[in-house]
Design an enzyme around this catalytic site. Structure first.
Site, PDB file in Angstrom:
ATOM      1  N   GLU A  96      -5.028  -4.847  10.719  1.00  0.00           N
ATOM      2  CA  GLU A  96      -3.999  -3.831  10.903  1.00  0.00           C
ATOM      3  C   GLU A  96      -4.242  -3.090  12.218  1.00  0.00           C
ATOM      4  O   GLU A  96      -5.031  -2.130  12.252  1.00  0.00           O
ATOM      5  CB  GLU A  96      -4.027  -2.821   9.750  1.00  0.00           C
ATOM      6  CG  GLU A  96      -3.740  -3.419   8.395  1.00  0.00           C
ATOM      7  CD  GLU A  96      -3.151  -2.382   7.435  1.00  0.00           C
ATOM      8  OE1 GLU A  96      -2.088  -2.668   6.879  1.00  0.00           O
ATOM      9  OE2 GLU A  96      -3.732  -1.298   7.272  1.00  0.00           O
TER      10      GLU A  96
ATOM     11  N   GLU B 263      -6.689   4.677   8.093  1.00  0.00           N
ATOM     12  CA  GLU B 263      -6.441   6.103   7.819  1.00  0.00           C
ATOM     13  C   GLU B 263      -7.673   6.748   7.202  1.00  0.00           C
ATOM     14  O   GLU B 263      -7.933   7.937   7.422  1.00  0.00           O
ATOM     15  CB  GLU B 263      -5.206   6.243   6.918  1.00  0.00           C
ATOM     16  CG  GLU B 263      -3.930   5.959   7.706  1.00  0.00           C
ATOM     17  CD  GLU B 263      -2.777   5.426   6.875  1.00  0.00           C
ATOM     18  OE1 GLU B 263      -2.833   5.489   5.635  1.00  0.00           O
ATOM     19  OE2 GLU B 263      -1.805   4.941   7.488  1.00  0.00           O
TER      20      GLU B 263
ATOM     21  N   ASN C 274       0.870  -1.178   0.000  1.00  0.00           N
ATOM     22  CA  ASN C 274       0.000   0.000   0.000  1.00  0.00           C
ATOM     23  C   ASN C 274       0.910   1.231   0.000  1.00  0.00           C
ATOM     24  O   ASN C 274       1.507   1.555   1.023  1.00  0.00           O
ATOM     25  CB  ASN C 274      -0.897  -0.039   1.249  1.00  0.00           C
ATOM     26  CG  ASN C 274      -1.717   1.228   1.411  1.00  0.00           C
ATOM     27  OD1 ASN C 274      -1.758   2.080   0.515  1.00  0.00           O
ATOM     28  ND2 ASN C 274      -2.368   1.362   2.557  1.00  0.00           N
TER      29      ASN C 274
ATOM     30  N   HIS D 141      -9.478   1.288   5.091  1.00  0.00           N
ATOM     31  CA  HIS D 141      -8.183   1.435   5.771  1.00  0.00           C
ATOM     32  C   HIS D 141      -8.371   2.353   6.984  1.00  0.00           C
ATOM     33  O   HIS D 141      -9.160   3.300   6.931  1.00  0.00           O
ATOM     34  CB  HIS D 141      -7.142   2.019   4.809  1.00  0.00           C
ATOM     35  CG  HIS D 141      -5.752   1.939   5.358  1.00  0.00           C
ATOM     36  ND1 HIS D 141      -5.283   2.834   6.294  1.00  0.00           N
ATOM     37  CD2 HIS D 141      -4.752   1.048   5.141  1.00  0.00           C
ATOM     38  CE1 HIS D 141      -4.038   2.496   6.616  1.00  0.00           C
ATOM     39  NE2 HIS D 141      -3.690   1.418   5.940  1.00  0.00           N
TER      40      HIS D 141
ATOM     41  N   SER E 135       3.784  -2.076  10.255  1.00  0.00           N
ATOM     42  CA  SER E 135       5.241  -2.130  10.427  1.00  0.00           C
ATOM     43  C   SER E 135       5.841  -3.477  10.025  1.00  0.00           C
ATOM     44  O   SER E 135       6.747  -3.988  10.694  1.00  0.00           O
ATOM     45  CB  SER E 135       5.635  -1.764  11.870  1.00  0.00           C
ATOM     46  OG  SER E 135       5.245  -0.431  12.161  1.00  0.00           O
TER      47      SER E 135
ATOM     48  N   LYS F 246       0.130   4.254  -0.230  1.00  0.00           N
ATOM     49  CA  LYS F 246      -0.513   5.434   0.386  1.00  0.00           C
ATOM     50  C   LYS F 246      -0.304   6.656  -0.507  1.00  0.00           C
ATOM     51  O   LYS F 246      -0.263   6.507  -1.730  1.00  0.00           O
ATOM     52  CB  LYS F 246       0.012   5.626   1.809  1.00  0.00           C
ATOM     53  CG  LYS F 246      -0.152   4.348   2.645  1.00  0.00           C
ATOM     54  CD  LYS F 246       0.077   4.530   4.113  1.00  0.00           C
ATOM     55  CE  LYS F 246      -0.135   3.188   4.826  1.00  0.00           C
ATOM     56  NZ  LYS F 246       0.077   3.279   6.270  1.00  0.00           N
TER      57      LYS F 246
ATOM     58  N   GLY G  12       2.885   2.344  10.812  1.00  0.00           N
ATOM     59  CA  GLY G  12       3.841   3.441  10.670  1.00  0.00           C
ATOM     60  C   GLY G  12       4.591   3.785  11.940  1.00  0.00           C
ATOM     61  O   GLY G  12       5.207   4.837  12.043  1.00  0.00           O
TER      62      GLY G  12
END
Ligand code: 13P
Length: 255
Positions: free
Chosen positions: A170, A101, A9, A99, A216, A11, A176
Site C-alpha cells: 500500500e 496509518e 478495511n 497498516h 484508492s 477503518k 485515500g
C-alpha cells in the site's frame, strides 16, 4: 493459480448496527459464483466483529472475517488492547498488521509489527502485513529501500511457514487520495517484494505468498490491477464502505 483475495478495511467507520446493514447489502450483491472465484474478507472495527461474525454464521454467508489490528500478547495488563486469542475465539480468519496509518499515527515500528505478525501466526490466524513507501520516499528513489526493509523485517527468521503470510503493498501516497498506483507500478513493486521474500525465505515461499495491492482501489481500476501477474488480491479502504462499489471490485477481480 491462486484464488484472488479481496479484503475490505473499514477503518474507523460504521457502528455495529451500520456494519450489520452493510454486510446484508453486500450479501445481496454477491452470489455463490463470486465467492467460488474470489476470497472476500471483511475487516470491521473491533466493536463490530461479534455482530458481523454472528450474521455470517446465522445466514451462512461466505465472507471471511478480519480484524484491523491486534496486540502481541495473549493476555495481560494492556488497557485497551485486543489479543490474538480473543480474535481466534471470534472465528476471525485474518488480521491486518502494520497498516501505514498505525505506523504513522501510533508509532508502530517494524519491530512491533513483527511481534504482532508472530503472535497472529502463533494463534493460527493469517496476518496481512502492510508495507509501502511515502510520497517523499518514492520521489527520492527510496521505494525499494523502504519496502524491502519492511518485508525483510517481517520475514527474516520467521518460525512459522512464511507461505501463510499475506503481504499488502500500500503506497502511502495512494491511500485515500484517489491517486492509484498504475498497474505497472503496482506490478513492479510487488514483483520486487516477491524477490525479497525469495532472498529471505526461499523461492517456494515467495511463489506461495499472496501479495495484495491497496490504495484508492475502485471498481474502475480493480480489473487492470488484478490483471498483473504478481497481484494476488486487493486491500480496499474507502470503496469497501459502499456495498455496490465493493461488490463491483470483487466481481472485477474474478480471474
Ligand atoms: P483507500 O482504498 O481508501 O485508499 O484505503 C486503502 C487502505 O488503506 C486499505 O487498507
Amino acid at each position: 493459480m491462486k484464488t484472488p483475495l479481496v479484503a475490505g478495511n473499514w477503518k474507523m467507520h460504521r457502528t455495529h448496527l451500520e456494519a450489520l446493514m452493510l454486510v446484508q447489502q453486500l450479501s445481496y450483491e454477491l452470489d455463490d459464483f463470486d465467492f467460488d472465484a474470489v476470497e472476500v474478507v471483511l475487516c470491521p472495527a473491533f466493536t463490530s466483529l461479534r455482530t458481523v461474525q454472528t450474521l455470517i454464521d446465522s445466514d451462512r454467508l461466505h465472507f471471511k472475517l478480519g480484524a484491523q489490528d491486534v496486540h502481541w500478547e495473549d493476555e495481560g495488563a494492556y488497557t485497551g488492547e485486543v489479543s490474538p486469542r480473543m480474535l481466534a475465539a471470534l472465528d476471525v480468519d485474518y488480521v491486518i498488521v502494520g497498516h501505514s496509518e498505525r505506523r504513522q499515527h501510533f508509532g508502530e515500528s517494524d519491530d512491533i509489527v513483527r511481534r504482532k505478525l508472530d503472535a497472529v501466526l502463533g494463534a493460527g490466524l493469517v496476518p496481512i502485513v502492510c508495507v509501502g513507501e511515502s510520497e517523499a520516499e518514492r520521489d527520492g528513489g527510496q521505494t525499494e529501500g523502504k519496502v524491502g526493509g519492511q518485508v525483510k523485517a517481517a520475514f527474516d527468521g520467521l518460525h512459522a511457514d512464511p507461505a501463510k503470510v499475506v503481504v499488502a503493498y500500500e503506497p502511502i501516497w495512494a491511500i485515500g487520495t484517489g491517486r492509484t498506483a498504475t498497474p505497472d507500478d503496482a506490478q513492479e513493486t510487488i514483483a520486487f517484494i516477491r524477490s525479497v521474500i525469495a532472498d529471505v525465505s526461499g523461492d517456494d515461499a515467495a511463489r506461495a505468498v499472496r501479495i495484495q495491492y491497496g490504495g484508492s482501489v475502485k471498481p474502475g481500476n480493480a480489473a487492470a490491477l488484478m490483471g498483473r501477474p504478481d497481484v494476488d488480491g486487493l486491500l480496499v479502504g474507502g470503496a469497501s464502505l459502499d456495498a455496490a462499489d465493493f461488490a463491483a471490485i470483487v466481481k472485477a477481480s474474478k480471474p
